[in-house]
Design a protein around this motif. Structure first.
Motif, PDB file in Angstrom:
ATOM      1  N   ALA A 140       0.842  -1.199   0.000  1.00 12.36           N
ATOM      2  CA  ALA A 140       0.000   0.000   0.000  1.00 12.36           C
ATOM      3  C   ALA A 140       0.878   1.250   0.000  1.00 12.36           C
ATOM      4  N   PRO A 141       0.326   2.363  -0.461  1.00 12.78           N
ATOM      5  CA  PRO A 141       1.077   3.614  -0.370  1.00 12.78           C
ATOM      6  C   PRO A 141       1.243   4.032   1.087  1.00 12.78           C
TER       7      PRO A 141
ATOM      8  N   LEU B 196      -1.504   6.491  10.915  1.00 14.01           N
ATOM      9  CA  LEU B 196      -2.886   6.026  10.834  1.00 14.01           C
ATOM     10  C   LEU B 196      -3.342   5.913   9.381  1.00 14.01           C
ATOM     11  N   GLU B 197      -3.025   6.906   8.582  1.00 11.75           N
ATOM     12  CA  GLU B 197      -3.395   6.861   7.168  1.00 11.75           C
ATOM     13  C   GLU B 197      -2.741   5.671   6.474  1.00 11.75           C
ATOM     14  N   ASP B 198      -1.479   5.428   6.799  1.00 14.77           N
ATOM     15  CA  ASP B 198      -0.745   4.318   6.192  1.00 14.77           C
ATOM     16  C   ASP B 198      -1.377   2.981   6.574  1.00 14.77           C
ATOM     17  N   ALA B 199      -1.723   2.826   7.841  1.00 11.24           N
ATOM     18  CA  ALA B 199      -2.348   1.583   8.296  1.00 11.24           C
ATOM     19  C   ALA B 199      -3.693   1.364   7.611  1.00 11.24           C
ATOM     20  N   CYS B 200      -4.446   2.440   7.430  1.00 16.04           N
ATOM     21  CA  CYS B 200      -5.744   2.326   6.772  1.00 16.04           C
ATOM     22  C   CYS B 200      -5.597   1.944   5.300  1.00 16.04           C
ATOM     23  N   ALA B 201      -4.598   2.489   4.636  1.00 16.66           N
ATOM     24  CA  ALA B 201      -4.349   2.120   3.238  1.00 16.66           C
ATOM     25  C   ALA B 201      -3.972   0.644   3.147  1.00 16.66           C
ATOM     26  N   ALA B 202      -3.142   0.176   4.060  1.00 22.06           N
ATOM     27  CA  ALA B 202      -2.756  -1.242   4.072  1.00 22.06           C
ATOM     28  C   ALA B 202      -3.966  -2.128   4.339  1.00 22.06           C
ATOM     29  N   ALA B 203      -4.815  -1.706   5.277  1.00 23.31           N
ATOM     30  CA  ALA B 203      -6.014  -2.479   5.603  1.00 23.31           C
ATOM     31  C   ALA B 203      -6.928  -2.596   4.388  1.00 23.31           C
TER      32      ALA B 203
END
Length: 166
Positions: free
Chosen positions: A37-38, A89-96
């Motif tokens: 993910a980005p 948080l944004e990074d974790a959400c993109a990965a999710a």
């Protein structure tokens, strides 16, 4: 391309799972999709912990008031991010989201359990012996759906789409 669009538009949050293991190779591929993910500044501040042991999933479910279904899922994928990362948080959400879409492609269901600074977060971190420099962001239940609920009511595109200005 149409297949991906169909997956996104037909995805549902699954809270009832068949008693069936998810193969390790599939779980690894899901995490691989998540890690691709980005992320802000390409920092990639995530670490993924996959729980498949029944006892651990039961303990996890017992800690999460809104995630009791975690014990029935084939696996739980916990996404942690470095506390100091500016866009953690944004990074974790993109990965999710990558994991959720990839799981759908495998015929798996998922359900997102909000976990960023929630009442259960510290206890979950203790359960999996999380290092101090990481923060729990997301828990995903992953498994073979027992049932697929009807589509929830969503706002019409016209209610949320603006062109040029509001």
């Amino acid at each position: 391309m149409q297949d991906v669009i169909k997956l996104i538009k037909s995805r549902r949050s699954i809270r009832k799972y068949r008693d069936q293991e998810v193969p390790r190779e599939i779980l690894e591929d899901l995490v691989d999709c998540g890690r691709l993910a980005p992320s802000g500044y390409n920092r990639q501040p995530w670490v993924f912990v996959v729980l498949t042991e029944k006892e651990l999933k039961q303990k996890l479910a017992g800690l999460c008031q809104w995630g009791r279904f975690l014990q029935e899922a084939g696996a739980a994928i916990l996404i942690f991010c470095e506390k100091e990362a500016e866009t953690a948080l944004e990074d974790a959400c993109a990965a999710a989201e990558n994991i959720i879409i990839a799981a759908s492609a495998y015929g798996l269901g998922t359900c997102w359990v909000n976990s960023y600074r929630k009442a259960h977060s510290e206890a979950v971190k203790q359960l999996v012996h999380c290092p101090e420099h990481l923060e729990l962001a997301v828990i995903l239940a992953v498994g073979y759906p027992e049932e697929i609920p009807p589509a929830p009511k969503k706002k019409a595109l016209a209610e949320v789409l603006c062109w040029q200005t509001f």
